[in-house]
Design a protein around this motif. Structure first.
Motif, mmCIF file in Angstrom:
data_model
loop_
_atom_site.group_PDB
_atom_site.id
_atom_site.type_symbol
_atom_site.label_atom_id
_atom_site.label_comp_id
_atom_site.label_asym_id
_atom_site.label_seq_id
_atom_site.Cartn_x
_atom_site.Cartn_y
_atom_site.Cartn_z
ATOM 1 N N ARG A 66 -44.664 17.622 -33.563
ATOM 2 C CA ARG A 66 -44.334 16.765 -32.420
ATOM 3 C C ARG A 66 -42.902 16.262 -32.474
ATOM 4 N NH1 ARG A 66 -48.141 18.471 -29.124
ATOM 5 N NH2 ARG A 66 -50.256 18.069 -29.897
ATOM 6 N N GLY A 67 -42.115 16.716 -33.427
ATOM 7 C CA GLY A 67 -40.737 16.276 -33.503
ATOM 8 C C GLY A 67 -40.642 14.779 -33.716
ATOM 9 N N ALA A 68 -39.650 14.161 -33.065
ATOM 10 C CA ALA A 68 -39.429 12.722 -33.216
ATOM 11 C C ALA A 68 -40.595 11.902 -32.695
ATOM 12 C CB ALA A 68 -38.144 12.318 -32.503
ATOM 13 N N ALA A 69 -41.334 12.432 -31.735
ATOM 14 C CA ALA A 69 -42.470 11.693 -31.175
ATOM 15 C C ALA A 69 -43.581 11.486 -32.194
ATOM 16 C CB ALA A 69 -43.014 12.417 -29.943
ATOM 17 N N ALA A 70 -43.531 12.184 -33.326
ATOM 18 C CA ALA A 70 -44.501 11.919 -34.396
ATOM 19 C C ALA A 70 -44.392 10.480 -34.872
ATOM 20 C CB ALA A 70 -44.269 12.881 -35.558
ATOM 21 N N LEU A 164 -43.685 -0.188 -28.601
ATOM 22 C CA LEU A 164 -44.785 0.291 -27.769
ATOM 23 C C LEU A 164 -44.532 -0.019 -26.303
ATOM 24 C CD1 LEU A 164 -47.787 -0.745 -30.044
ATOM 25 C CD2 LEU A 164 -46.787 1.532 -29.777
ATOM 26 N N ASP A 165 -43.935 -1.163 -26.023
ATOM 27 C CA ASP A 165 -43.605 -1.539 -24.648
ATOM 28 C C ASP A 165 -42.648 -0.535 -24.016
ATOM 29 O OD1 ASP A 165 -43.450 -3.260 -22.342
ATOM 30 O OD2 ASP A 165 -41.580 -4.074 -23.115
ATOM 31 N N ALA A 166 -41.680 -0.059 -24.801
ATOM 32 C CA ALA A 166 -40.686 0.885 -24.292
ATOM 33 C C ALA A 166 -41.190 2.320 -24.259
ATOM 34 C CB ALA A 166 -39.421 0.804 -25.145
ATOM 35 N N GLY A 167 -42.311 2.602 -24.897
ATOM 36 C CA GLY A 167 -42.862 3.946 -24.886
ATOM 37 C C GLY A 167 -42.475 4.816 -26.051
ATOM 38 N N GLY A 168 -41.680 4.273 -26.981
ATOM 39 C CA GLY A 168 -41.325 5.047 -28.159
ATOM 40 C C GLY A 168 -40.347 6.172 -27.858
ATOM 41 N N PHE A 174 -37.986 16.066 -28.106
ATOM 42 C CA PHE A 174 -38.461 16.676 -29.338
ATOM 43 C C PHE A 174 -37.680 16.170 -30.548
ATOM 44 C CE2 PHE A 174 -39.203 20.165 -32.410
ATOM 45 C CZ PHE A 174 -40.581 20.061 -32.486
ATOM 46 N N ILE A 175 -36.459 16.663 -30.769
ATOM 47 C CA ILE A 175 -35.668 16.218 -31.911
ATOM 48 C C ILE A 175 -34.189 16.380 -31.590
ATOM 49 C CG2 ILE A 175 -35.543 18.438 -33.119
ATOM 50 C CD1 ILE A 175 -36.239 15.045 -34.788
ATOM 51 N N GLY A 176 -33.387 15.452 -32.076
ATOM 52 C CA GLY A 176 -31.944 15.536 -31.898
ATOM 53 C C GLY A 176 -31.436 14.550 -30.862
ATOM 54 N N ALA A 177 -30.653 13.568 -31.283
ATOM 55 C CA ALA A 177 -30.059 12.581 -30.379
ATOM 56 C C ALA A 177 -31.116 11.868 -29.537
ATOM 57 C CB ALA A 177 -29.008 13.228 -29.482
ATOM 58 N N GLU A 178 -32.279 11.642 -30.141
ATOM 59 C CA GLU A 178 -33.372 11.003 -29.410
ATOM 60 C C GLU A 178 -33.231 9.488 -29.330
ATOM 61 O OE1 GLU A 178 -34.808 11.381 -33.755
ATOM 62 O OE2 GLU A 178 -33.681 12.613 -32.324
ATOM 63 N N GLU A 179 -32.304 8.919 -30.102
ATOM 64 C CA GLU A 179 -32.204 7.466 -30.195
ATOM 65 C C GLU A 179 -31.677 6.811 -28.925
ATOM 66 O OE1 GLU A 179 -31.408 9.097 -34.433
ATOM 67 O OE2 GLU A 179 -30.825 9.598 -32.376
ATOM 68 N N THR A 180 -30.722 7.442 -28.245
ATOM 69 C CA THR A 180 -30.097 6.804 -27.085
ATOM 70 C C THR A 180 -31.111 6.492 -25.999
ATOM 71 O OG1 THR A 180 -27.995 7.916 -27.530
ATOM 72 C CG2 THR A 180 -28.325 7.056 -25.306
ATOM 73 N N LEU A 181 -32.016 7.403 -25.727
ATOM 74 C CA LEU A 181 -33.009 7.173 -24.685
ATOM 75 C C LEU A 181 -33.907 5.993 -25.029
ATOM 76 C CD1 LEU A 181 -34.282 7.965 -22.022
ATOM 77 C CD2 LEU A 181 -35.608 9.712 -23.218
ATOM 78 N N LEU A 182 -34.312 5.877 -26.291
ATOM 79 C CA LEU A 182 -35.122 4.734 -26.677
ATOM 80 C C LEU A 182 -34.323 3.442 -26.561
ATOM 81 C CD1 LEU A 182 -37.645 3.405 -27.780
ATOM 82 C CD2 LEU A 182 -36.898 4.005 -30.099
ATOM 83 N N ALA A 183 -33.040 3.480 -26.926
ATOM 84 C CA ALA A 183 -32.198 2.295 -26.786
ATOM 85 C C ALA A 183 -32.124 1.870 -25.320
ATOM 86 C CB ALA A 183 -30.802 2.571 -27.332
ATOM 87 N N TYR A 184 -31.940 2.829 -24.419
ATOM 88 C CA TYR A 184 -31.940 2.516 -22.981
ATOM 89 C C TYR A 184 -33.261 1.867 -22.562
ATOM 90 C CZ TYR A 184 -27.823 5.561 -22.149
ATOM 91 O OH TYR A 184 -26.580 6.135 -22.129
ATOM 92 N N ASP A 185 -34.366 2.454 -23.015
ATOM 93 C CA ASP A 185 -35.673 1.978 -22.560
ATOM 94 C C ASP A 185 -36.006 0.604 -23.124
ATOM 95 O OD1 ASP A 185 -35.937 4.256 -21.070
ATOM 96 O OD2 ASP A 185 -37.297 5.269 -22.444
#
Length: 289
Positions: A66-70, A164-168, A174-185
């Motif tokens: 599941r990549g980063a979503a794990a 959990l509020d932001a959806g993780g 999947f993987i790679g530069a996944e942090e920015t989207l979570l920071a936005y959310d």
């Protein structure tokens, strides 16, 4: 069973020996955090190594990668109010998780702590430390450090309810530069993100480059733009990547990957609130309307 307010989630795949080194470090921490390994369908000896050498560590074996979503599964499984992330090649400075817990307790709007990262046996400061410390977003009265809209996943601690509020982490990336989207959310939901250098993570990555990582990062940066940023900006960045793809195979691979996922991204599109978009533009040095 430990009563620590912080748990640690590690997402891993086929890196059992490196994971063992990390688990030795984490299980020796004075905070005695609960440690949960989420295994992304490894085919090496990860699933036998963890229970034999580290019976105090919980192992969650996923049937598919599941990549980063794990990490999302790990956070959902834990019941600690705060969760730190480690990779299978990173761990936390003794005492740092206790400092992070205190920061969360004393700053109710704080959703994520972006730690200071020391890299490799030489303990070199990660260049991102300086970038975050000098964030143009500056401080906020109700947050403990400079406000940021980016972080390194393996050097971050989250408030579980905020995550959990932001959806993780978004599964589309999947993987790679996944942090920015979570920071936005997180920011879009009103949570604060702060760089707190008193919280320290150690990262000892394999010096050998990971095949395809550059293309994944470029792909996900573009998908993040389509998911949250203004459409004209997303279109311009797509054209720029297409222009680069004429001479750069990595850009071409990234563009193909992004276009294949673009219909899903458009269905999941949720533009940022104006104040978060303004902050994103400020960080990028773009004009703020």
């Amino acid at each position: 069973m430990t009563d620590s307010p912080i748990g640690v989630v590690i997402a891993t795949r086929n890196r059992a020996d490196r994971l063992a080194r990390t688990l030795r470090r984490l299980t020796e921490l004075p905070e005695r955090p609960r440690v949960l390994v989420v295994d992304n369908a490894s085919t090496d000896h990860t699933r036998t190594m963890v229970p034999v050498l580290f019976p105090q560590v919980r192992l969650l074996a996923l049937p598919a990668n599941r990549g980063a979503a794990a990490r999302n599964r790990g956070v959902a499984e834990l019941d600690t109010p705060y969760v730190a992330f480690s990779d299978d090649d990173s761990w936390w400075e003794p005492g740092s998780l206790a400092k992070a817990a205190e920061l969360f307790r004393t700053h109710p709007r704080l959703g994520l702590v972006a730690a200071r990262t020391l890299v490799g046996p030489e303990e070199e400061p990660d260049p991102l430390n300086e970038v975050m410390a000098a964030s143009p977003l500056g401080p906020a009265e109700d947050l403990p450090g400079p406000q940021v809209l980016g972080f390194l996943a393996c050097a971050s601690v989250v408030r579980r309810t905020a995550f959990l509020d932001a959806g993780g982490f978004h599964p589309l990336l999947f993987i790679g530069a996944e942090e920015t989207l979570l920071a936005y959310d997180l920011s879009a939901r009103g949570w604060g993100l702060s760089h707190c250098p008193e919280v320290v993570a150690h990262h000892h990555p394999d010096p050998a480059p990971r095949s395809g990582r550059g293309a994944l990062q470029l792909r996900n940066e573009l998908l993040t733009c389509w998911l949250r940023r203004p459409l004209p900006l997303a279109a311009r960045r797509t054209l720029a990547l297409a222009a680069g793809a004429r001479r750069d195979p990595v850009s071409g691979q990234a563009l193909r990957g992004a276009l294949a996922r673009l219909p899903t991204a458009l269905l999941a599109r949720r533009p940022l609130p104006p104040y978060v978009e303004e902050a994103a533009r400020l960080l990028e040095g773009q004009p703020v309307p």
